[in-house]
Design a protein around this motif. Structure first.
Motif, PDB file in Angstrom:
ATOM      1  N   SER A 103       0.787  -1.090  -0.017  1.00 10.62           N
ATOM      2  CA  SER A 103       0.055  -0.045  -0.023  1.00 10.62           C
ATOM      3  C   SER A 103       0.851   1.018   0.063  1.00 10.62           C
ATOM      4  O   SER A 103       2.084   1.099   0.406  1.00 10.62           O
ATOM      5  CB  SER A 103      -0.850   0.182   1.147  1.00 10.62           C
ATOM      6  OG  SER A 103      -1.169  -1.073   1.790  1.00 10.62           O
ATOM      7  N   SER A 104       0.315   2.189  -0.428  1.00  9.45           N
ATOM      8  CA  SER A 104       0.949   3.567  -0.566  1.00  9.45           C
ATOM      9  C   SER A 104      -0.043   4.656  -0.187  1.00  9.45           C
ATOM     10  O   SER A 104      -1.274   4.544  -0.339  1.00  9.45           O
ATOM     11  CB  SER A 104       1.591   3.704  -1.814  1.00  9.45           C
ATOM     12  OG  SER A 104       2.470   3.045  -2.168  1.00  9.45           O
ATOM     13  N   VAL A 105       0.560   5.901   0.299  1.00  8.22           N
ATOM     14  CA  VAL A 105      -0.416   6.840   0.490  1.00  8.22           C
ATOM     15  C   VAL A 105      -0.121   7.712  -0.794  1.00  8.22           C
ATOM     16  O   VAL A 105       1.022   7.952  -1.304  1.00  8.22           O
ATOM     17  CB  VAL A 105       0.258   7.921   1.469  1.00  8.22           C
ATOM     18  CG1 VAL A 105      -0.492   9.215   1.671  1.00  8.22           C
ATOM     19  CG2 VAL A 105       0.040   7.115   2.840  1.00  8.22           C
ATOM     20  N   ILE A 106      -1.196   8.149  -1.346  1.00  7.93           N
ATOM     21  CA  ILE A 106      -1.420   8.953  -2.470  1.00  7.93           C
ATOM     22  C   ILE A 106      -2.374  10.292  -2.591  1.00  7.93           C
ATOM     23  O   ILE A 106      -3.251  10.054  -1.734  1.00  7.93           O
ATOM     24  CB  ILE A 106      -2.010   7.903  -3.815  1.00  7.93           C
ATOM     25  CG1 ILE A 106      -3.329   7.394  -3.501  1.00  7.93           C
ATOM     26  CG2 ILE A 106      -1.021   6.925  -4.084  1.00  7.93           C
ATOM     27  CD1 ILE A 106      -4.258   6.802  -4.882  1.00  7.93           C
ATOM     28  N   ALA A 107      -1.901  10.958  -3.509  1.00  8.28           N
ATOM     29  CA  ALA A 107      -2.842  12.318  -3.605  1.00  8.28           C
ATOM     30  C   ALA A 107      -3.220  12.457  -5.006  1.00  8.28           C
ATOM     31  O   ALA A 107      -2.731  12.439  -5.704  1.00  8.28           O
ATOM     32  CB  ALA A 107      -1.824  13.435  -3.263  1.00  8.28           C
ATOM     33  N   LEU A 108      -4.634  12.408  -4.755  1.00  7.85           N
ATOM     34  CA  LEU A 108      -5.325  12.511  -6.080  1.00  7.85           C
ATOM     35  C   LEU A 108      -6.124  13.702  -6.095  1.00  7.85           C
ATOM     36  O   LEU A 108      -6.814  13.969  -5.124  1.00  7.85           O
ATOM     37  CB  LEU A 108      -6.573  11.276  -6.181  1.00  7.85           C
ATOM     38  CG  LEU A 108      -5.867   9.997  -6.331  1.00  7.85           C
ATOM     39  CD1 LEU A 108      -6.908   8.900  -6.438  1.00  7.85           C
ATOM     40  CD2 LEU A 108      -5.032   9.646  -7.555  1.00  7.85           C
ATOM     41  N   HIS A 109      -6.139  14.296  -7.353  1.00  2.00           N
ATOM     42  CA  HIS A 109      -6.833  15.577  -7.455  1.00  2.00           C
ATOM     43  C   HIS A 109      -8.107  15.210  -8.360  1.00  2.00           C
ATOM     44  O   HIS A 109      -8.129  15.182  -9.624  1.00  2.00           O
ATOM     45  CB  HIS A 109      -6.308  16.779  -8.304  1.00  2.00           C
ATOM     46  CG  HIS A 109      -6.736  18.083  -8.283  1.00  2.00           C
ATOM     47  ND1 HIS A 109      -7.089  18.808  -7.373  1.00  2.00           N
ATOM     48  CD2 HIS A 109      -7.312  18.789  -9.413  1.00  2.00           C
ATOM     49  CE1 HIS A 109      -7.472  20.011  -7.846  1.00  2.00           C
ATOM     50  NE2 HIS A 109      -7.941  19.872  -9.033  1.00  2.00           N
ATOM     51  N   ILE A 110      -9.323  15.263  -7.874  1.00  2.00           N
ATOM     52  CA  ILE A 110     -10.585  14.790  -8.331  1.00  2.00           C
ATOM     53  C   ILE A 110     -11.534  15.942  -8.231  1.00  2.00           C
ATOM     54  O   ILE A 110     -12.014  16.273  -7.241  1.00  2.00           O
ATOM     55  CB  ILE A 110     -11.183  13.404  -7.855  1.00  2.00           C
ATOM     56  CG1 ILE A 110      -9.938  12.471  -7.911  1.00  2.00           C
ATOM     57  CG2 ILE A 110     -12.164  12.947  -8.439  1.00  2.00           C
ATOM     58  CD1 ILE A 110     -10.273  11.384  -7.053  1.00  2.00           C
TER      59      ILE A 110
END
Length: 188
Positions: free
Chosen positions: A6-13
């Motif tokens: 797993s990873s921490v991700i940043a999404l712009h939605i």
């Protein structure tokens, strides 16, 4: 040695930033629906064959069932929920309503997102497999019913609302008068 899955991700939605912990194998579709509650994007075939999961990534069509969420980090993602401007529908959304470009509605969010990208592609002068004159100096291809059908061929409608879908896209293309290369009339 243990590798993290797993990873921490940043999404712009849809204009908002989201930070999530996701398994590396999680599709963008599953993040949208299961982690963020954006259920407008539909899971149809889950194999990239029907187009029900189409969203826009940096303005281009993306089959969200095939794209890993970790690969979408740093992209500007727009789902069906992000197309309207408050209570004012996007011109493609309004045209789908006006022309009954849906029946059961399951494929409609993917159809609409794809249609938004189709109009941008045509306006940018991108040819399709049915474009008659592909020379750069020819400019924008004429957006007739054949062009629309070809460009939308990756989005399936089990109800068969294709004629209304083509009419809706043609209307959206000419709605503001800024697309002189869109043909008027019924799709036929």
């Amino acid at each position: 040695m243990s590798l993290s899955t797993s990873s921490v991700i940043a999404l712009h939605i849809n204009g908002e930033d989201h930070e999530l912990i996701v398994d590396h194998r999680t599709s963008l579709l599953d993040v949208l629906r299961e982690h963020l509650g954006l259920t407008g994007t539909k899971k149809g075939c889950d194999h990239g064959q029907c187009g029900a999961c189409t969203v826009l990534t940096n303005g281009r069509r993306t089959l969200s069932c095939l794209r890993l969420a970790v690969a979408a980090e740093g992209c500007d993602i727009t789902t069906i929920e992000g197309l309207a401007d408050g209570e004012r529908l996007h011109p493609v959304q309004q045209a789908f309503l006006d022309f009954d470009g849906y029946q059961c509605g399951y494929c409609t969010p993917g159809q609409i997102c794809s249609a938004v990208a189709v109009l941008d592609e045509q306006a940018a002068g991108w040819p399709s497999a049915v474009t008659r004159d592909v020379r750069p100096e020819a400019g924008q291809p004429i957006l007739n019913a054949d062009e629309i059908r070809e460009r939308m061929s990756g989005n399936l409608c089990r109800c068969g609302a294709y004629a209304s879908i083509v009419d809706a896209i043609a209307r959206a293309a000419r709605q503001d008068g800024e697309n002189p290369r869109a043909e008027a009339g019924e799709a036929g």
